[in-house]
Motif scaffolding. Structure first.
Motif, short mmCIF file in Angstrom:
data_model
loop_
_atom_site.label_atom_id
_atom_site.label_comp_id
_atom_site.label_asym_id
_atom_site.label_seq_id
_atom_site.Cartn_x
_atom_site.Cartn_y
_atom_site.Cartn_z
N GLY A 103 2.55 43.70 89.85
CA GLY A 103 2.46 42.29 90.23
C GLY A 103 3.42 41.38 89.48
O GLY A 103 3.30 40.17 89.56
N VAL A 104 4.35 41.99 88.75
CA VAL A 104 5.37 41.18 88.05
C VAL A 104 6.43 40.78 89.07
O VAL A 104 6.96 41.62 89.80
CB VAL A 104 6.02 41.99 86.90
N MET A 110 11.84 48.65 88.18
CA MET A 110 11.47 47.69 89.22
C MET A 110 10.21 48.12 89.97
O MET A 110 9.33 47.31 90.23
CB MET A 110 12.63 47.49 90.19
N GLU A 111 10.14 49.39 90.35
CA GLU A 111 8.96 49.88 91.07
C GLU A 111 7.69 49.62 90.27
O GLU A 111 6.69 49.15 90.80
CB GLU A 111 9.08 51.39 91.32
N VAL A 112 7.76 49.96 89.00
CA VAL A 112 6.57 49.84 88.15
C VAL A 112 6.18 48.37 87.98
O VAL A 112 5.01 48.01 88.06
CB VAL A 112 6.81 50.52 86.79
N LEU A 113 7.18 47.50 87.79
CA LEU A 113 6.88 46.08 87.60
C LEU A 113 6.33 45.46 88.87
O LEU A 113 5.36 44.70 88.84
CB LEU A 113 8.14 45.33 87.15
N PHE A 145 4.93 48.35 79.75
CA PHE A 145 4.71 49.33 80.81
C PHE A 145 5.37 50.65 80.46
O PHE A 145 6.46 50.67 79.89
CB PHE A 145 5.31 48.83 82.13
N ASP A 146 4.70 51.76 80.81
CA ASP A 146 5.33 53.07 80.72
C ASP A 146 6.06 53.31 82.03
O ASP A 146 5.50 53.12 83.11
CB ASP A 146 4.27 54.16 80.53
N ILE A 147 7.32 53.72 81.93
CA ILE A 147 8.10 54.05 83.11
C ILE A 147 8.24 55.57 83.15
O ILE A 147 9.00 56.15 82.38
CB ILE A 147 9.51 53.40 83.07
N PRO A 148 7.49 56.24 84.02
CA PRO A 148 7.54 57.70 84.06
C PRO A 148 8.87 58.19 84.62
O PRO A 148 9.55 57.45 85.36
CB PRO A 148 6.40 58.08 85.03
N ALA A 149 9.24 59.41 84.29
CA ALA A 149 10.46 60.00 84.84
C ALA A 149 10.37 59.95 86.36
O ALA A 149 9.32 60.20 86.95
CB ALA A 149 10.60 61.44 84.36
N GLY A 150 11.47 59.61 87.00
CA GLY A 150 11.50 59.57 88.45
C GLY A 150 11.10 58.24 89.06
O GLY A 150 11.22 58.05 90.27
#
Ligand code: FES
Length: 87
Positions: free
Chosen positions: A29-30, A22-25, A13-18
């Motif tokens: 649906g992780v 956890m939010e991205v995962l 996953f790419d985690i964008p700045a800001g």
């Protein structure tokens, strides 16, 4: 931003700045254990396999931070382009 690699499930996953890991995962649906989402409870503690976290929590000791072996994914980022997690 930086890239997170989940070693066990082989997802990336790419985690964008800001944003937080956890939010991205969670959005993807992780299933990750979480509670406070503010770096104080320790529920989201995750093993780091590769890469250097940018610690923002209030849970880990100075020694644990320096070890680069654990990260609180609700609030911490990465100092390296890639962070490989035991998830
Ligand atoms: Fe509480 Fe991450 S959810 S420290």
């Amino acid at each position: 931003g930086f890239r997170v690699v989940l070693a066990r499930t082989k997802r990336e996953f790419d985690i964008p700045a800001g944003r937080t890991i956890m939010e991205v995962l969670l959005e993807a649906g992780v299933r990750v254990a979480h509670s406070c989402r503010e770096g104080v409870c320790g529920t989201c503690e995750t093993r780091v396999i590769e890469g250097v976290p940018d610690h923002k929590d209030n849970v880990l000791s100075a020694r644990e931070r320096a070890s680069n072996k654990l990260v609180m994914i609700c609030c911490s980022g990465a100092k390296t382009e890639r962070l490989v997690l035991d998830l």
